[in-house]
Structures are given as structure tokens and as C-alpha cells.
Design an enzyme around this catalytic site. Structure first.
Site, PDB file in Angstrom:
ATOM      1  N   GLY A  26     -12.179  -9.219 -36.808  1.00  0.00           N
ATOM      2  CA  GLY A  26     -13.602  -8.520 -36.022  1.00  0.00           C
ATOM      3  C   GLY A  26     -13.793  -9.973 -34.687  1.00  0.00           C
ATOM      4  O   GLY A  26     -14.001  -9.214 -33.316  1.00  0.00           O
ATOM      5  N   GLU A  52       3.175   0.441 -10.717  1.00  0.00           N
ATOM      6  CA  GLU A  52       5.571   0.619 -10.695  1.00  0.00           C
ATOM      7  C   GLU A  52       6.053   1.157 -11.597  1.00  0.00           C
ATOM      8  O   GLU A  52       7.107   1.032 -11.561  1.00  0.00           O
ATOM      9  CB  GLU A  52       5.702  -1.570 -10.726  1.00  0.00           C
ATOM     10  CG  GLU A  52       5.162  -2.317  -9.984  1.00  0.00           C
ATOM     11  CD  GLU A  52       5.805  -3.818  -9.310  1.00  0.00           C
ATOM     12  OE1 GLU A  52       7.035  -3.474  -9.204  1.00  0.00           O
ATOM     13  OE2 GLU A  52       4.930  -4.723  -9.433  1.00  0.00           O
ATOM     14  N   ALA A  63       0.804  -1.090  -0.180  1.00  0.00           N
ATOM     15  CA  ALA A  63       0.011  -0.187   0.230  1.00  0.00           C
ATOM     16  C   ALA A  63       1.196   1.116  -0.314  1.00  0.00           C
ATOM     17  O   ALA A  63       1.201   1.492   1.063  1.00  0.00           O
ATOM     18  CB  ALA A  63      -0.800  -0.010   1.181  1.00  0.00           C
ATOM     19  N   LEU A  64       0.928   1.852  -1.498  1.00  0.00           N
ATOM     20  CA  LEU A  64       2.394   2.639  -1.243  1.00  0.00           C
ATOM     21  C   LEU A  64       1.270   3.901  -1.699  1.00  0.00           C
ATOM     22  O   LEU A  64       1.584   5.140  -0.934  1.00  0.00           O
ATOM     23  CB  LEU A  64       2.901   2.541  -2.343  1.00  0.00           C
ATOM     24  CG  LEU A  64       4.011   2.918  -2.645  1.00  0.00           C
ATOM     25  CD1 LEU A  64       4.495   3.435  -1.124  1.00  0.00           C
ATOM     26  CD2 LEU A  64       5.724   3.317  -3.738  1.00  0.00           C
ATOM     27  N   SER A  65       0.811   4.155  -3.253  1.00  0.00           N
ATOM     28  CA  SER A  65      -0.193   4.985  -3.922  1.00  0.00           C
ATOM     29  C   SER A  65      -1.075   5.619  -2.769  1.00  0.00           C
ATOM     30  O   SER A  65      -1.876   4.936  -2.303  1.00  0.00           O
ATOM     31  CB  SER A  65      -0.605   4.361  -5.189  1.00  0.00           C
ATOM     32  OG  SER A  65       0.585   4.117  -5.660  1.00  0.00           O
ATOM     33  N   ILE A  99      -5.095   0.357  -4.556  1.00  0.00           N
ATOM     34  CA  ILE A  99      -4.056  -1.107  -4.093  1.00  0.00           C
ATOM     35  C   ILE A  99      -4.302  -2.598  -4.418  1.00  0.00           C
ATOM     36  O   ILE A  99      -5.511  -2.773  -4.135  1.00  0.00           O
ATOM     37  CB  ILE A  99      -4.162  -1.263  -1.927  1.00  0.00           C
ATOM     38  CG1 ILE A  99      -3.904   0.652  -1.647  1.00  0.00           C
ATOM     39  CG2 ILE A  99      -3.243  -1.876  -1.318  1.00  0.00           C
ATOM     40  CD1 ILE A  99      -2.306   0.836  -2.037  1.00  0.00           C
ATOM     41  N   ASP A 107      12.555  -1.605  -6.319  1.00  0.00           N
ATOM     42  CA  ASP A 107      13.560  -2.706  -7.663  1.00  0.00           C
ATOM     43  C   ASP A 107      13.394  -4.000  -7.609  1.00  0.00           C
ATOM     44  O   ASP A 107      13.757  -4.376  -8.618  1.00  0.00           O
ATOM     45  CB  ASP A 107      14.889  -1.370  -7.106  1.00  0.00           C
ATOM     46  CG  ASP A 107      15.585  -0.375  -7.480  1.00  0.00           C
ATOM     47  OD1 ASP A 107      14.568   0.059  -8.666  1.00  0.00           O
ATOM     48  OD2 ASP A 107      16.207   0.064  -6.762  1.00  0.00           O
TER      49      ASP A 107
END
Length: 392
Positions: A345, A368, A131-133, A164, A245
Site C-alpha cells: 500500500g 526518442e 523541437a522535432l515532434s 517539446i 543516435d
């Protein structure tokens, strides 16, 4: 099965080749591209399935903690994600989030924190989330505003997180919040927040074009024991970047998996679709498109597995990982778009493989680190190297 000649590249060891082939055989038997309407249930089931089969052991570090080795093998993770993505986008998602969601614990957790969560993650018995954003802090992570104030032997969290992955189904969340030790990126700390903690709730479930469990989180006077802080106070931003990273190169690998599946589907369609007295593949325009698709995939694969190999040698791969993610995700979008065009199609009929891939790939160019952010990272690294040489 897709062309696997790339496994003979010198980036890989025999164990990597065996791993990729073993997983491909397992996935062909156990995974279906269509996961049904109940995405939450499907994702929970996939985590259990991947754990029971032993694949999630590659997503955590530490043999004593359920991991396959003491350090995460980037090449193995990339091969796993590429193979899973080729078979099932949701299976790749389930695997990736177990690694990303628990990555900060692998990197900076105490022995007690690792013992509490990593074996359960590796076994598929606990679902992880990262949970970063936030609504106003996505690409600019240092701008996050979710706050964590120290209060006795605890921290009290207030604020929101959004976009998240695994939101709403995770058993625990690694949450990054501003603890105030210093301005900007230097005043952020990381915390393990268990689902059901008072003051923490799922504010909104978010529906996206390629269905994945996704949510907005809200923290209101949410009290978290200080023992659940990850790493040193104020070091959360560095920990988030270190975690990304580890797994950023694997996003490129997932894009490769989507692209390889698209090329397989395009080749099948081109060689079997009757057209003008022959088949679609007889047309030079088709051959040109197929050639460009193959070239795009192989170019991105070289960048991806170079970055993975370099990281496994202990080298810094900030620039290389950014190049890999940028080339693989943008290239996969082009390859999949070409596959849809070749299917005509039928390519836009809901549930057809290339239509599903078209929806799956779009998010990889954003999460990311969006493609534009990867360009900034590459340029920043180039300029840093030049200025280091120019400095007196």
C-alpha cells in the site's frame, strides 16, 4: 549507494569510474528527489546548478566551447544520466535536454553558432530544446509538416511542434521544418529559433504524469535569419537522426538509474518489513522477484554500455542503441512495478520513491523512439545485413 560493481567492466576507463563516483557523491549532497510544485523554476535551478558544478560540460562537444572534450563521450554521458536518474528524475531530464537540445549545434553548427550557444549551454546559462515532434509526426518523423520557406536572407516558419521538452523555459529551440528541397525526409532543414522571436509563441503547456516542462509550439510567419539554419538545406532529417543516435543510448542509461533506485528501495523494504514472524525477504516469492529484478537490470546494463562503448570507438550503433533502449526501458518498467508491489500500500502513496519512479519511467518507453519503433529498427537492421549477404 547502489551496487557499482558494473563500473569494473572493461567498457570503462579509470576516468569513467572516477566520474561516476564523483557525481554520485555530489548528487547525494545536492539533489533531492522531490522538486516541489514549481517545475519550471526547479528545472531552471537544476540547469544552473549542473552547469556551475561542471557536469554540463559533458553534454557539449569542444574544449574551446566549454565542453570537457572535443567529442561527446557516450560512456560518460550514460554514466552521468544513470547516476542523476537514480537520485532525481528532473535532474536527469535537465542534463539530458541540454545535450539533446544543443546536439545538432555540436554536430553541424557553424563556428559562429557554436560560439554563440555551446559555452552558455555548458555553463548552465542558456536552456536548450529540441523541437522535432508534431501532432501528426512523432514516430514517423519524415511526415512532419511545419514549413520553412526561403525568403530573401531569411526563412519563414509556419506550423506547430508538440511534446517539446523545455518548451516554455528554453532560451533557444533547434526546430526541424520542411523546406521543400525534395519530397519526404530529404526536404527537411534545421534552424535555431530563439525564444521571443516574433511569430513564435508557446501555444500550450502540457501537464504529464511525471512533471517536466513540456509544451506545444506555434510558428506563424516566424522569420528566422538564414544564418540560423543548421547544416545544409534539406539535410535536417539526417541531422535529427544523428543527434538522436548520440543520445538514444543515454535514455537506456537513465532507465537503468531508475531501475537501480527501485531495486535499492525494494531491498530496503524487503529486509525491514516484518511479516509472518520474519521479514518480507524471507519469503521465496520475494527472493524470486528480487532475483528477476537484478537479472533484468544487469542484462540491460550490458547492452547499454556495450552500445556506448561501441559508439565511442567510432562504430555505427543503430541496432545496438535500439536494443539497449528497448531492453532498458521495458525492463525498468518491470523492475519498478515489482518494487511498488513489494512496498504494498505504501508503494502507491504520492511522493514515496517507488511511486515517483513509477511515473518517471513510463515516458522513457515512448520518447526518442517508442519501444515499437525500436523493434522495427532492430528488425530492419537484421534484414539489411541478411540481404546484403544474399545479394549477388
Amino acid at each position: 549507494m547502489a551496487d557499482t560493481r558494473y563500473l569494473d567492466w572493461p567498457f570503462f576507463e579509470p576516468r569513467h569510474r572516477a566520474l561516476a563516483r564523483e557525481l554520485d557523491a555530489w548528487a547525494a549532497q545536492h539533489l533531492a528527489g522531490d522538486h516541489g510544485a514549481d517545475v519550471d523554476a526547479a528545472c531552471r535551478a537544476l540547469v544552473r546548478q549542473l552547469g556551475a558544478a561542471g557536469w554540463l560540460r559533458h553534454a557539449v562537444a569542444g574544449r574551446a566551447l566549454g565542453g570537457i572534450s572535443d567529442a561527446i563521450d557516450t560512456r560518460a554521458v550514460c554514466l552521468l544520466r544513470e547516476t542523476l536518474a537514480r537520485h532525481s528524475g528532473l535532474a536527469d531530464f535537465a542534463f539530458a535536454m541540454q545535450g539533446l537540445g544543443s546536439g545538432a549545434i555540436s554536430l553541424a553548427g557553424t563556428e559562429a553558432q557554436k560560439a554563440r550557444w555551446l559555452p552558455a549551454v555548458a555553463a548552465g546559462e542558456a536552456i536548450a530544446a529540441f523541437a522535432l515532434s508534431e501532432p501528426d509526426a512523432g514516430s514517423d518523423v519524415a511526415a512532419l509538416s511545419c514549413a520553412a520557406r526561403a525568403e530573401g536572407d531569411a526563412y519563414v516558419l509556419d506550423g506547430e511542434k508538440t511534446w517539446i521538452s523545455n518548451g516554455g523555459i528554453a532560451d533557444f529551440y533547434v526546430v526541424f521544418a520542411r523546406s521543400g528541397e525534395a519530397p519526404g525526409a530529404r526536404g527537411i532543414s534545421a534552424f535555431i529559433v530563439e525564444a521571443g522571436t516574433p511569430g513564435f509563441h508557446i501555444a500550450e503547456r502540457i501537464e504529464v504524469m511525471a512533471p517536466h516542462p513540456l509544451a506545444r509550439l506555434k510558428f506563424e510567419n516566424c522569420r528566422v535569419p538564414a544564418s540560423q539554419r543548421l547544416g545544409a538545406a534539406g539535410e535536417g532529417f539526417k541531422l535529427a537522426m544523428r543527434t538522436l543516435d548520440v543520445f538514444r543510448t543515454s535514455v537506456a542509461a537513465a532507465a537503468l538509474g531508475f531501475a537501480r533506485r527501485a531495486l535499492d528501495e525494494a531491498l530496503t523494504r524487503a529486509t525491514t518489513r516484518p511479516l509472518f514472524g520474519g521479514v518480507l525477504a524471507d519469503l521465496q516469492l520475494t527472493q524470486s522477484k528480487l532475483a528477476q529484478m537484478a537479472l533484468t537490470i544487469e542484462s540491460a546494463a550490458l547492452l547499454t554500455y556495450r552500445a556506448a562503448w561501441q559508439r565511442d570507438q567510432g562504430r555505427n550503433v543503430t541496432r545496438e542503441a535500439a536494443m539497449a533502449k528497448l531492453a532498458a526501458t521495458e525492463g525498468a518498467q518491470q523492475v519498478i512495478d515489482a518494487a511498488v508491489q513489494l512496498w504494498g500500500g505504501l508503494g502507491v502513496v504520492s511522493g514515496v520513491a517507488v511511486e515517483r519512479l513509477y511515473r518517471e519511467i513510463r515516458a522513457l518507453r515512448i520518447y526518442e523512439g517508442a519501444s515499437e519503433v525500436q523493434q522495427l529498427i532492430i528488425a530492419r537492421e537484421l534484414l539489411r545485413e541478411v540481404r546484403a549477404v544474399q545479394a549477388p
